[in-house]
Design a protein around this motif. Structure first.
Motif, PDB file in Angstrom:
ATOM      1  N   ALA A  17      43.672  -2.379  -4.020  1.00  0.00           N
ATOM      2  CA  ALA A  17      45.052  -2.587  -4.448  1.00  0.00           C
ATOM      3  C   ALA A  17      45.990  -1.660  -3.691  1.00  0.00           C
ATOM      4  O   ALA A  17      45.599  -0.572  -3.254  1.00  0.00           O
ATOM      5  N   ALA A  18      47.241  -2.094  -3.539  1.00  0.00           N
ATOM      6  CA  ALA A  18      48.255  -1.266  -2.894  1.00  0.00           C
ATOM      7  C   ALA A  18      48.770  -0.189  -3.839  1.00  0.00           C
ATOM      8  O   ALA A  18      49.169   0.900  -3.415  1.00  0.00           O
ATOM      9  N   ALA A  19      48.773  -0.486  -5.127  1.00  0.00           N
ATOM     10  CA  ALA A  19      49.233   0.439  -6.161  1.00  0.00           C
ATOM     11  C   ALA A  19      48.787  -0.126  -7.505  1.00  0.00           C
ATOM     12  O   ALA A  19      48.384  -1.289  -7.599  1.00  0.00           O
ATOM     13  N   ALA A  20      48.857   0.705  -8.530  1.00  0.00           N
ATOM     14  CA  ALA A  20      48.496   0.229  -9.871  1.00  0.00           C
ATOM     15  C   ALA A  20      49.375   0.885 -10.919  1.00  0.00           C
ATOM     16  O   ALA A  20      49.774   2.043 -10.782  1.00  0.00           O
ATOM     17  N   ILE A  21      49.662   0.105 -11.955  1.00  0.00           N
ATOM     18  CA  ILE A  21      50.358   0.602 -13.140  1.00  0.00           C
ATOM     19  C   ILE A  21      49.440   0.326 -14.321  1.00  0.00           C
ATOM     20  O   ILE A  21      49.097  -0.827 -14.585  1.00  0.00           O
ATOM     21  N   ALA A  22      49.010   1.390 -14.989  1.00  0.00           N
ATOM     22  CA  ALA A  22      48.073   1.284 -16.105  1.00  0.00           C
ATOM     23  C   ALA A  22      48.823   1.597 -17.395  1.00  0.00           C
ATOM     24  O   ALA A  22      49.221   2.739 -17.623  1.00  0.00           O
ATOM     25  N   ILE A  23      49.023   0.584 -18.217  1.00  0.00           N
ATOM     26  CA  ILE A  23      49.836   0.714 -19.432  1.00  0.00           C
ATOM     27  C   ILE A  23      48.917   0.845 -20.648  1.00  0.00           C
ATOM     28  O   ILE A  23      48.129  -0.050 -20.940  1.00  0.00           O
ATOM     29  N   ASP A  24      49.016   1.990 -21.340  1.00  0.00           N
ATOM     30  CA  ASP A  24      48.148   2.253 -22.498  1.00  0.00           C
ATOM     31  C   ASP A  24      46.705   1.881 -22.162  1.00  0.00           C
ATOM     32  O   ASP A  24      46.051   1.118 -22.877  1.00  0.00           O
ATOM     33  N   ALA A  25      46.217   2.436 -21.055  1.00  0.00           N
ATOM     34  CA  ALA A  25      44.920   2.036 -20.512  1.00  0.00           C
ATOM     35  C   ALA A  25      43.754   2.561 -21.340  1.00  0.00           C
ATOM     36  O   ALA A  25      43.766   3.705 -21.808  1.00  0.00           O
ATOM     37  N   ALA A  26      42.739   1.724 -21.503  1.00  0.00           N
ATOM     38  CA  ALA A  26      41.513   2.123 -22.191  1.00  0.00           C
ATOM     39  C   ALA A  26      40.886   3.313 -21.476  1.00  0.00           C
ATOM     40  O   ALA A  26      41.039   3.485 -20.261  1.00  0.00           O
ATOM     41  N   GLN A  27      40.158   4.121 -22.243  1.00  0.00           N
ATOM     42  CA  GLN A  27      39.617   5.353 -21.678  1.00  0.00           C
ATOM     43  C   GLN A  27      38.559   5.070 -20.615  1.00  0.00           C
ATOM     44  O   GLN A  27      37.751   4.150 -20.746  1.00  0.00           O
ATOM     45  N   ILE A  28      38.605   5.884 -19.555  1.00  0.00           N
ATOM     46  CA  ILE A  28      37.631   5.798 -18.485  1.00  0.00           C
ATOM     47  C   ILE A  28      36.560   6.865 -18.701  1.00  0.00           C
ATOM     48  O   ILE A  28      36.697   7.739 -19.567  1.00  0.00           O
ATOM     49  N   LYS A  29      35.492   6.811 -17.942  1.00  0.00           N
ATOM     50  CA  LYS A  29      34.433   7.813 -18.034  1.00  0.00           C
ATOM     51  C   LYS A  29      35.018   9.189 -17.745  1.00  0.00           C
ATOM     52  O   LYS A  29      35.801   9.370 -16.817  1.00  0.00           O
ATOM     53  N   GLY A  30      34.644  10.180 -18.546  1.00  0.00           N
ATOM     54  CA  GLY A  30      35.143  11.535 -18.398  1.00  0.00           C
ATOM     55  C   GLY A  30      36.191  11.912 -19.413  1.00  0.00           C
ATOM     56  O   GLY A  30      36.453  13.095 -19.642  1.00  0.00           O
ATOM     57  N   VAL A  31      36.803  10.918 -20.041  1.00  0.00           N
ATOM     58  CA  VAL A  31      37.819  11.173 -21.069  1.00  0.00           C
ATOM     59  C   VAL A  31      37.109  11.424 -22.397  1.00  0.00           C
ATOM     60  O   VAL A  31      36.338  10.585 -22.866  1.00  0.00           O
ATOM     61  N   LEU A  32      37.373  12.576 -23.003  1.00  0.00           N
ATOM     62  CA  LEU A  32      36.630  12.979 -24.195  1.00  0.00           C
ATOM     63  C   LEU A  32      37.337  12.728 -25.525  1.00  0.00           C
ATOM     64  O   LEU A  32      36.676  12.436 -26.516  1.00  0.00           O
ATOM     65  N   PRO A  33      38.671  12.880 -25.609  1.00  0.00           N
ATOM     66  CA  PRO A  33      39.315  12.687 -26.916  1.00  0.00           C
ATOM     67  C   PRO A  33      39.023  11.309 -27.504  1.00  0.00           C
ATOM     68  O   PRO A  33      39.076  10.300 -26.806  1.00  0.00           O
ATOM     69  N   LEU A  34      38.723  11.298 -28.799  1.00  0.00           N
ATOM     70  CA  LEU A  34      38.498  10.034 -29.502  1.00  0.00           C
ATOM     71  C   LEU A  34      39.216  10.112 -30.846  1.00  0.00           C
ATOM     72  O   LEU A  34      38.598  10.343 -31.886  1.00  0.00           O
ATOM     73  N   PRO A  35      40.535   9.939 -30.849  1.00  0.00           N
ATOM     74  CA  PRO A  35      41.322  10.074 -32.075  1.00  0.00           C
ATOM     75  C   PRO A  35      40.896   9.077 -33.157  1.00  0.00           C
ATOM     76  O   PRO A  35      40.405   7.987 -32.859  1.00  0.00           O
TER      77      PRO A  35
END
Length: 265
Positions: free
Chosen positions: A100-118
């Protein structure tokens, strides 16, 4: 003005691709050749998707990435990707893989490495996680569940109307894959966050989002700290997960267009 970079809009779980209709029109008015194809197995209409949930079931993150990668290969140039929720994760995967040339991620689901789980995120996804067999099924939300997961920052009547218009069953598999990401070295939720040669990325978050709370988006941003590529963040403090489809979506779309203009795209 016609622009040389096409735009591809990627929906998330529980929303049909036609929920992007307003965005398609707005981006085309700005000069972009714009499309919003569904996930693999997605029927053409909301009604058909509700009638045939089995066509949507059992598609995981890798399936969806491969599906959009195939669509991208048919475009005349690398596109700008705009993804919401799990579509935001998919957009990040594709951007990290230089598709992709660019990306806009709106309220994106968590990716690997993200730890918070509210807790609110756990409650929003409970309809899927309450039964392990749902990994291979397509699961529907009730209007009340949709109101908590999507429409908590808008009037209940508007949330219910959006539910009736756009809500469809969603495959449980991506949620199970994302939940196990930090325990799986080969997780499909892993994004090439250290890629310094990728195009620019904008992360958009709703400050009242129950499904992807602010803590998740900020933790995702930190995953990009080792990349020198442009990575920006934009918050809509009073918005929730419905921010791409509710009455305020034009403000979000216009902010995305303004950011793209700043990137020279």
């Amino acid at each position: 003005m016609s622009r040389s970079v096409p735009v591809l809009l990627i929906h998330g779980l529980w929303l049909h691709a036609r929920s992007w209709d307003g965005w398609v029109q707005r981006f085309e008015q700005a000069g972009y050749e714009t499309s919003a194809p569904g996930w693999p197995g997605d029927p053409d209409s909301v009604e058909e998707a509700r009638e045939r949930p089995e066509s949507i079931a059992d598609h995981g993150i890798d399936d969806v990435v491969a599906h959009y990668a195939g669509l991208i290969s048919d475009l005349p140039a690398k596109p700008i990707l705009v993804g919401h929720s799990f579509g935001g994760m998919i957009a990040q995967r594709l951007l990290g893989e230089d598709l992709a040339a660019a990306a806009i991620a709106i309220d994106a689901a968590q990716i690997k490495g993200v730890l918070p789980l509210p807790l609110s995120a756990l409650k929003a996804t409970l309809p899927v996680f309450k039964n392990p067999a749902n990994k291979h099924r397509a699961i529907s939300l009730t209007a009340d569940q949709f109101r908590f997961a999507f429409g908590n920052a808008i009037p209940a009547e508007e949330s219910d109307a959006l539910f009736e218009r756009w809500a469809i069953p969603a495959p449980g598999k991506p949620l199970f894959e994302a939940a196990a990401a930090n325990f799986n070295p080969h997780s499909p939720a892993k994004v090439a966050t250290e890629n310094a040669a990728r195009g620019p990325l904008l992360m958009v978050m709703g400050g009242k989002d129950h499904t992807v709370p602010e803590a998740v988006t900020r933790a995702t941003l930190k995953q990009y700290r080792h990349s020198e590529a442009t990575t920006d963040i934009l918050e809509f403090a009073d918005r929730a997960h419905s921010l791409t489809i509710d009455h305020g979506w034009p403000e979000v779309a216009d902010a995305c267009l303004a950011w793209l203009d700043k990137q020279g795209l």
